[in-house]
Motif scaffolding. Structure first.
Motif, PDB file in Angstrom:
ATOM      1  N   ALA A  94       0.917  -1.340   0.139  1.00  0.00           N
ATOM      2  CA  ALA A  94      -0.208  -0.421   0.195  1.00  0.00           C
ATOM      3  C   ALA A  94       0.952   0.731  -0.028  1.00  0.00           C
ATOM      4  O   ALA A  94       0.728   2.156  -0.342  1.00  0.00           O
ATOM      5  CB  ALA A  94      -1.246  -0.111   0.916  1.00  0.00           C
ATOM      6  N   THR A  95       1.521   1.316   1.058  1.00  0.00           N
ATOM      7  CA  THR A  95       3.031   2.731   0.939  1.00  0.00           C
ATOM      8  C   THR A  95       3.809   2.730  -0.834  1.00  0.00           C
ATOM      9  O   THR A  95       3.739   3.568  -1.024  1.00  0.00           O
ATOM     10  CB  THR A  95       3.915   2.142   1.559  1.00  0.00           C
ATOM     11  OG1 THR A  95       3.503   2.053   3.129  1.00  0.00           O
ATOM     12  CG2 THR A  95       4.507   3.445   2.186  1.00  0.00           C
ATOM     13  N   THR A  96       3.909   1.405  -0.696  1.00  0.00           N
ATOM     14  CA  THR A  96       4.719   1.583  -2.010  1.00  0.00           C
ATOM     15  C   THR A  96       3.784   2.332  -3.071  1.00  0.00           C
ATOM     16  O   THR A  96       4.177   2.764  -4.080  1.00  0.00           O
ATOM     17  CB  THR A  96       5.511   0.209  -2.679  1.00  0.00           C
ATOM     18  OG1 THR A  96       6.340  -0.758  -1.902  1.00  0.00           O
ATOM     19  CG2 THR A  96       5.832   0.191  -4.069  1.00  0.00           C
ATOM     20  N   ALA A  97       2.402   1.341  -3.675  1.00  0.00           N
ATOM     21  CA  ALA A  97       1.636   2.236  -4.379  1.00  0.00           C
ATOM     22  C   ALA A  97       1.840   3.714  -4.232  1.00  0.00           C
ATOM     23  O   ALA A  97       1.195   4.453  -5.194  1.00  0.00           O
ATOM     24  CB  ALA A  97       0.417   1.864  -4.221  1.00  0.00           C
ATOM     25  N   LEU A  98       1.414   4.348  -3.051  1.00  0.00           N
ATOM     26  CA  LEU A  98       1.150   5.001  -2.603  1.00  0.00           C
ATOM     27  C   LEU A  98       2.396   6.143  -2.932  1.00  0.00           C
ATOM     28  O   LEU A  98       2.057   7.341  -3.923  1.00  0.00           O
ATOM     29  CB  LEU A  98       1.187   5.754  -0.892  1.00  0.00           C
ATOM     30  CG  LEU A  98       1.094   7.207  -0.316  1.00  0.00           C
ATOM     31  CD1 LEU A  98      -0.386   7.723  -0.857  1.00  0.00           C
ATOM     32  CD2 LEU A  98       0.837   7.143   1.351  1.00  0.00           C
ATOM     33  N   LEU A  99       3.273   6.303  -2.780  1.00  0.00           N
ATOM     34  CA  LEU A  99       4.972   6.667  -3.532  1.00  0.00           C
ATOM     35  C   LEU A  99       5.160   6.478  -4.687  1.00  0.00           C
ATOM     36  O   LEU A  99       4.652   7.722  -5.371  1.00  0.00           O
ATOM     37  CB  LEU A  99       5.986   6.103  -2.330  1.00  0.00           C
ATOM     38  CG  LEU A  99       6.482   5.197  -1.325  1.00  0.00           C
ATOM     39  CD1 LEU A  99       7.236   4.667  -1.014  1.00  0.00           C
ATOM     40  CD2 LEU A  99       6.563   7.197  -0.808  1.00  0.00           C
ATOM     41  N   ARG A 100       4.404   5.414  -5.614  1.00  0.00           N
ATOM     42  CA  ARG A 100       4.265   6.017  -6.632  1.00  0.00           C
ATOM     43  C   ARG A 100       3.115   6.754  -7.720  1.00  0.00           C
ATOM     44  O   ARG A 100       3.410   7.572  -8.400  1.00  0.00           O
ATOM     45  CB  ARG A 100       4.190   4.789  -7.544  1.00  0.00           C
ATOM     46  CG  ARG A 100       3.568   4.490  -9.282  1.00  0.00           C
ATOM     47  CD  ARG A 100       4.567   5.152 -10.266  1.00  0.00           C
ATOM     48  NE  ARG A 100       5.156   3.762 -10.645  1.00  0.00           N
ATOM     49  CZ  ARG A 100       6.338   4.678 -10.800  1.00  0.00           C
ATOM     50  NH1 ARG A 100       6.724   5.426 -11.211  1.00  0.00           N
ATOM     51  NH2 ARG A 100       7.530   2.965 -11.080  1.00  0.00           N
ATOM     52  N   ALA A 101       2.088   6.307  -6.635  1.00  0.00           N
ATOM     53  CA  ALA A 101       1.048   7.641  -7.380  1.00  0.00           C
ATOM     54  C   ALA A 101       1.910   8.974  -6.988  1.00  0.00           C
ATOM     55  O   ALA A 101       1.304  10.393  -7.828  1.00  0.00           O
ATOM     56  CB  ALA A 101      -0.592   7.608  -6.129  1.00  0.00           C
ATOM     57  N   VAL A 102       2.171   9.698  -5.933  1.00  0.00           N
ATOM     58  CA  VAL A 102       2.688  10.939  -5.275  1.00  0.00           C
ATOM     59  C   VAL A 102       3.855  11.497  -6.852  1.00  0.00           C
ATOM     60  O   VAL A 102       3.700  12.432  -6.868  1.00  0.00           O
ATOM     61  CB  VAL A 102       3.060  10.804  -4.200  1.00  0.00           C
ATOM     62  CG1 VAL A 102       3.791  12.466  -4.156  1.00  0.00           C
ATOM     63  CG2 VAL A 102       2.309  10.909  -2.937  1.00  0.00           C
TER      64      VAL A 102
END
Length: 66
Positions: free
Chosen positions: A5-13
């Motif tokens: 979930a954090t990795t997906a958030l980092l990519r989205a940002v």
């Protein structure tokens, strides 16, 4: 490392902050990604904190990157 979930958030940002940066500007993209990762590593994992870290990195990038 980070959970999915954090990795997906980092990519989205990263994608959001760099939406106006050409994919050919590898230096700028790498710099912004690095600063976002550094912020996350320090525990700054809210959406706003990560966005700010990315925007700060982009605004401080050499003009050739912008």
């Amino acid at each position: 490392m980070f959970d999915a979930a954090t990795t997906a958030l980092l990519r989205a940002v990263l994608d959001e902050v760099c939406e106006s940066v050409s994919h050919r500007e590898i230096g700028a993209l790498t710099n912004v990604a690095s600063k976002i990762l550094e912020a996350a590593t320090r525990g700054e994992v809210s959406l706003d904190e990560l966005r700010q870290a990315g925007r700060d990195a982009l605004s401080r990038a050499p003009t050739v990157w912008r």
